[in-house]
Design an enzyme around this catalytic site. Sequence first.
Site, PDB file in Angstrom:
ATOM      1  N   GLU A  55      21.874  40.203  39.958  1.00  9.59           N
ATOM      2  CA  GLU A  55      22.660  38.876  38.955  1.00  9.59           C
ATOM      3  C   GLU A  55      20.457  38.300  38.799  1.00  9.59           C
ATOM      4  O   GLU A  55      21.380  37.002  37.780  1.00  9.59           O
ATOM      5  CB  GLU A  55      21.876  38.056  40.211  1.00  9.59           C
ATOM      6  CG  GLU A  55      23.306  38.358  41.684  1.00  9.59           C
ATOM      7  CD  GLU A  55      25.000  37.589  40.637  1.00  9.59           C
ATOM      8  OE1 GLU A  55      24.644  36.739  39.676  1.00  9.59           O
ATOM      9  OE2 GLU A  55      26.074  38.368  40.974  1.00  9.59           O
ATOM     10  N   SER A  83      67.121  40.285  31.988  1.00  9.88           N
ATOM     11  CA  SER A  83      67.647  39.359  30.902  1.00  9.88           C
ATOM     12  C   SER A  83      68.081  37.723  31.368  1.00  9.88           C
ATOM     13  O   SER A  83      68.003  36.740  31.301  1.00  9.88           O
ATOM     14  CB  SER A  83      69.365  39.121  31.221  1.00  9.88           C
ATOM     15  OG  SER A  83      70.039  40.496  31.006  1.00  9.88           O
TER      16      SER A  83
END
Length: 719
Positions: free
Chosen positions: A91, A370
């Site tokens: 960090e 579909s």
Amino acid sequence: MNKPTILRLIKYLSISFLSLVIAAIVLGGGVFFYYVSKAPSLSESKLVATTSSKIYDNKNQLIADLGSERRVNAQANDIPTDLVKAIVSIEDHRFFDHRGIDTIRILGAFLRNLQSNSLQGGSALTQQLIKLTYFSTSTSDQTISRKAQEAWLAIQLEQKATKQEILTYYINKVYMSNGNYGMQTAAQNYYGKDLNNLSLPQLALLAGMPQAPNQYDPYSHPEAAQDRRNLVLSEMKNQGYISAEQYEKAVNTPITDGLQSLKSASNYPAYMDNYLKEVINQVEEETGYNLLTTGMDVYTNVDQEAQKHLWDIYNTDEYVAYPDDELQVASTIVDVSNGKVIAQLGARHQSSNVSFGINQAVETNRDWGSTMKPITDYAPALEYGVYESTATIVHDEPYNYPGTNTPVYNWDRGYFGNITLQYALQQSRNVPAVETLNKVGLNRAKTFLNGLGIDYPSIHYSNAISSNTTESDKKYGASSEKMAAAYAAFANGGTYYKPMYIHKVVFSDGSEKEFSNVGTRAMKETTAYMMTDMMKTVLSYGTGRNAYLAWLPQAGKTGTSNYTDEEIENHIKTSQFVAPDELFAGYTRKYSMAVWTGYSNRLTPLVGNGLTVAAKVYRSMMTYLSEGSNPEDWNIPEGLYRNGEFVFKNGARSTWSSPAPQQPPSTESSSSSSDSSTSQSSSTTPSTNNSTTTNPNNNTQQSNTTPDQQNQNPQPAQP
């Protein structure tokens, strides 16, 4: 120019430049102090506060109090040195050297932003703590004034607290997934130990989680968690905190090492978990605040009774006869008038021990087959004037994908010849769908899909009959959430509404933010009506008979995905009709619902009755939502007229000689519902040459077919 003149010019320019620099500093300083004068006051109580957010349903009933479940704070002297090293490695490398802001990191981020034309952060660990405590994390809120306030508070905090205290605040503040707040809480619930008893790889995992806790959850995403842990370990090695030998041993430790079974962390009903995950995501998207670390009241759009009923449909055999417990279902239901998500569920038999895990209802990693035909092919064709009526003749005959020698096959390897547009959609014929997309054009189809909230990095002719895309990541392709919202535009007359889970947020200071959904015009009202009129017949006479309800005006479309020939040969090894995904998307005047069914392992095929589950889940839920509500049918809008079974645009010549009306589905066989798969006589839906159907190779399943029914002959639905 002589030398004295040159010297005077240099002196003048130097003074001018220095004056500009001083003016810029003064002006910049003035602006900075103006911004920081509006910053919130630094408060230790906020840094250590246990925040919780209350979540309410659409009737203002409390669903959950998030943030109050699990939080065990670590004391400074209980935090192991290896955890500190892991956190600062990943960090903030210079955490122990700066005084709240890292100027070197800020400059580096600035240069990277110039090079990449993007925004990258330069926040030090202290600034991250300030951001978690006081500010929004939304990109739109990363303003100069906000950054100035953030930096000012970070500098103040560094003056008032030691580095050890700041780290302790951070370790206890961060969210760690699965309802755990703070790293000590995560240590106890993941490993059954305190932080100071964890191994190096375990500490590295915890240190790497706060940036994306759900993404790096070792239970739901072990591979991503391992990659992140190993990155932390690599940074520790690069910073000299661990030796090469320690690094090798740690990265070769399984990510599951020491993990215990999760215990339920939630104080809310299990059926709400998926929905709440999307609430959390949308709150952060819309406000920039993470409700798991920032206290607020959130009012959602969920109908809790509908959500509970959907859970019951999934997890009992009272409504749908599931072939086994492993078959999965994911669905979303939206109010078609405003896009509000009233219910959503991503799986059957969900573990109560995992909070906010994978929600398949919003994932775009499966093919919607579909169900894409109405929105990719036929609606654009009507919208852009390619077709003028639902009786337009299209061609179901041998046809190649445009620009290739690859044939398009129907599911049965046969062809119906010249048929109406309505019949092509009703019976889910692939060839007319691909031909229609070719007539529409890929660019126009892509634009139309974008208007319905569905995006592709690029569109191909295969997308005429599928949603397959190699780039997903939830942005591209289709999901139950996206399909429910897209089909809702057919139901409401052509307006697209973004799916919304929240309608109001009340912040801890009493301020409110409401969310209204204006909607955008996606298609003409005439297009929406013509599509609805055709898709009604899908349920009555076509591939969606298992969703049919005689008393309910509704429309919809089935979908089936396919295995490749290689997958069938190497993994499936059966002559039965099988599929990895079966879908149904449908709607009434009030609600739109999209359903995915399949197995978590795509290579486990749906077979037999498993291929009917999607439509039956839809039918059960729409029955619950619509019974006793006097459901209304759609009215034909101006600009259209009807001739028999078909709808025409005004000005379009009706040269079709309408046959006798189709026979309505029998009501005498309602006891068998639509579970029957026995072939019956064909409906009278027109085809100019149905009697000349060809079927050159009926026994071979191809990878590019998209079958939506098991029976070769069309049959009326049973109610």
